[in-house]
Motif scaffolding. Structure first.
Motif, PDB file in Angstrom:
ATOM      1  N   THR A  14       0.906  -1.002   0.021  1.00  0.00           N
ATOM      2  CA  THR A  14       0.053   0.096   0.117  1.00  0.00           C
ATOM      3  C   THR A  14       0.783   1.294   0.029  1.00  0.00           C
ATOM      4  O   THR A  14       1.581   1.447   0.767  1.00  0.00           O
ATOM      5  CB  THR A  14      -0.886  -0.049   1.383  1.00  0.00           C
ATOM      6  N   VAL A  15       0.689   2.014  -0.851  1.00  0.00           N
ATOM      7  CA  VAL A  15       1.382   3.324  -1.157  1.00  0.00           C
ATOM      8  C   VAL A  15       0.548   4.520  -1.258  1.00  0.00           C
ATOM      9  O   VAL A  15      -0.227   4.316  -2.213  1.00  0.00           O
ATOM     10  CB  VAL A  15       2.304   3.309  -2.290  1.00  0.00           C
ATOM     11  N   GLY A  16       0.432   5.178  -0.246  1.00  0.00           N
ATOM     12  CA  GLY A  16      -0.721   6.416  -0.369  1.00  0.00           C
ATOM     13  C   GLY A  16      -1.939   5.624  -0.350  1.00  0.00           C
ATOM     14  O   GLY A  16      -2.329   4.912   0.459  1.00  0.00           O
ATOM     15  N   GLU A  17      -2.816   5.877  -1.631  1.00  0.00           N
ATOM     16  CA  GLU A  17      -4.274   5.316  -1.683  1.00  0.00           C
ATOM     17  C   GLU A  17      -4.287   4.308  -2.347  1.00  0.00           C
ATOM     18  O   GLU A  17      -5.214   3.440  -2.805  1.00  0.00           O
ATOM     19  CB  GLU A  17      -5.150   6.279  -1.920  1.00  0.00           C
ATOM     20  N   THR A  18      -2.981   3.722  -3.147  1.00  0.00           N
ATOM     21  CA  THR A  18      -2.921   2.446  -4.018  1.00  0.00           C
ATOM     22  C   THR A  18      -2.505   1.344  -3.144  1.00  0.00           C
ATOM     23  O   THR A  18      -1.440   1.264  -2.671  1.00  0.00           O
ATOM     24  CB  THR A  18      -2.001   3.116  -5.011  1.00  0.00           C
ATOM     25  N   THR A  19      -3.321   0.289  -3.385  1.00  0.00           N
ATOM     26  CA  THR A  19      -3.166  -0.984  -2.627  1.00  0.00           C
ATOM     27  C   THR A  19      -3.079  -2.101  -3.915  1.00  0.00           C
ATOM     28  O   THR A  19      -4.244  -1.905  -4.807  1.00  0.00           O
ATOM     29  CB  THR A  19      -4.028  -1.220  -1.703  1.00  0.00           C
ATOM     30  N   VAL A  76       4.352   2.315  -9.791  1.00  0.00           N
ATOM     31  CA  VAL A  76       4.760   3.399  -8.447  1.00  0.00           C
ATOM     32  C   VAL A  76       6.134   3.663  -8.334  1.00  0.00           C
ATOM     33  O   VAL A  76       6.984   2.603  -8.520  1.00  0.00           O
ATOM     34  CB  VAL A  76       4.104   2.754  -7.192  1.00  0.00           C
ATOM     35  N   ALA A  86       8.642   6.938  -4.259  1.00  0.00           N
ATOM     36  CA  ALA A  86       7.172   7.030  -3.376  1.00  0.00           C
ATOM     37  C   ALA A  86       7.233   5.735  -2.497  1.00  0.00           C
ATOM     38  O   ALA A  86       6.766   6.126  -1.272  1.00  0.00           O
ATOM     39  CB  ALA A  86       6.129   6.915  -4.484  1.00  0.00           C
ATOM     40  N   GLU A  94       9.531   6.754   0.524  1.00  0.00           N
ATOM     41  CA  GLU A  94       9.285   8.052   1.118  1.00  0.00           C
ATOM     42  C   GLU A  94       8.058   7.438   2.158  1.00  0.00           C
ATOM     43  O   GLU A  94       7.915   8.030   3.304  1.00  0.00           O
ATOM     44  CB  GLU A  94       8.527   9.204   0.307  1.00  0.00           C
ATOM     45  N   GLU A  95       7.195   6.364   1.712  1.00  0.00           N
ATOM     46  CA  GLU A  95       6.186   6.128   2.441  1.00  0.00           C
ATOM     47  C   GLU A  95       6.739   5.276   3.559  1.00  0.00           C
ATOM     48  O   GLU A  95       6.108   4.843   4.565  1.00  0.00           O
ATOM     49  CB  GLU A  95       5.449   5.399   1.508  1.00  0.00           C
TER      50      GLU A  95
END
Length: 100
Positions: A57-62, A84, A88, A91-92
């Motif tokens: 899961t990165v941000g709102e993308t899973t 992705v 990114a 950073e997450e």
């Protein structure tokens, strides 16, 4: 100096001007390539943190990682394949296969 003119000042000015253009071009290239370089270097660390088949899961993308490329990770999500960037993911703070 056949005409009696000293061209050393002109030569110096042209050299300085040329060096300035080269420096400006190098700076522009360096700033433009910053993101690509960050993703290339980030790929080394991403490969140590996750692997194909991991849920991420990165941000709102899973999704499930299908491929780890040179600059990005391909994830199979509900909306299709998403790419992705490595930067990114770093950073997450992905550490165990999930970046949230």
């Amino acid at each position: 100096a056949q005409l009696g003119f000293d061209v050393s000042l002109l030569t110096t000015n042209v050299t300085i001007l040329l060096a300035g253009f080269v420096a400006a071009g190098a700076l522009a290239f360096g700033l433009g390539a910053r993101g690509v370089i960050a993703n290339l270097i980030g790929g080394y660390y991403v490969r140590q943190m996750v692997s194909a088949g991991d849920e991420l899961t990165v941000g709102e993308t899973t999704g499930t990682i299908t491929m780890i490329g040179r600059t990005a990770v391909a994830m199979d999500t509900e909306g299709g394949v998403r790419y992705v960037p490595h930067s990114a993911i770093i950073e997450e703070g992905a550490g165990t296969g999930t970046a949230a």
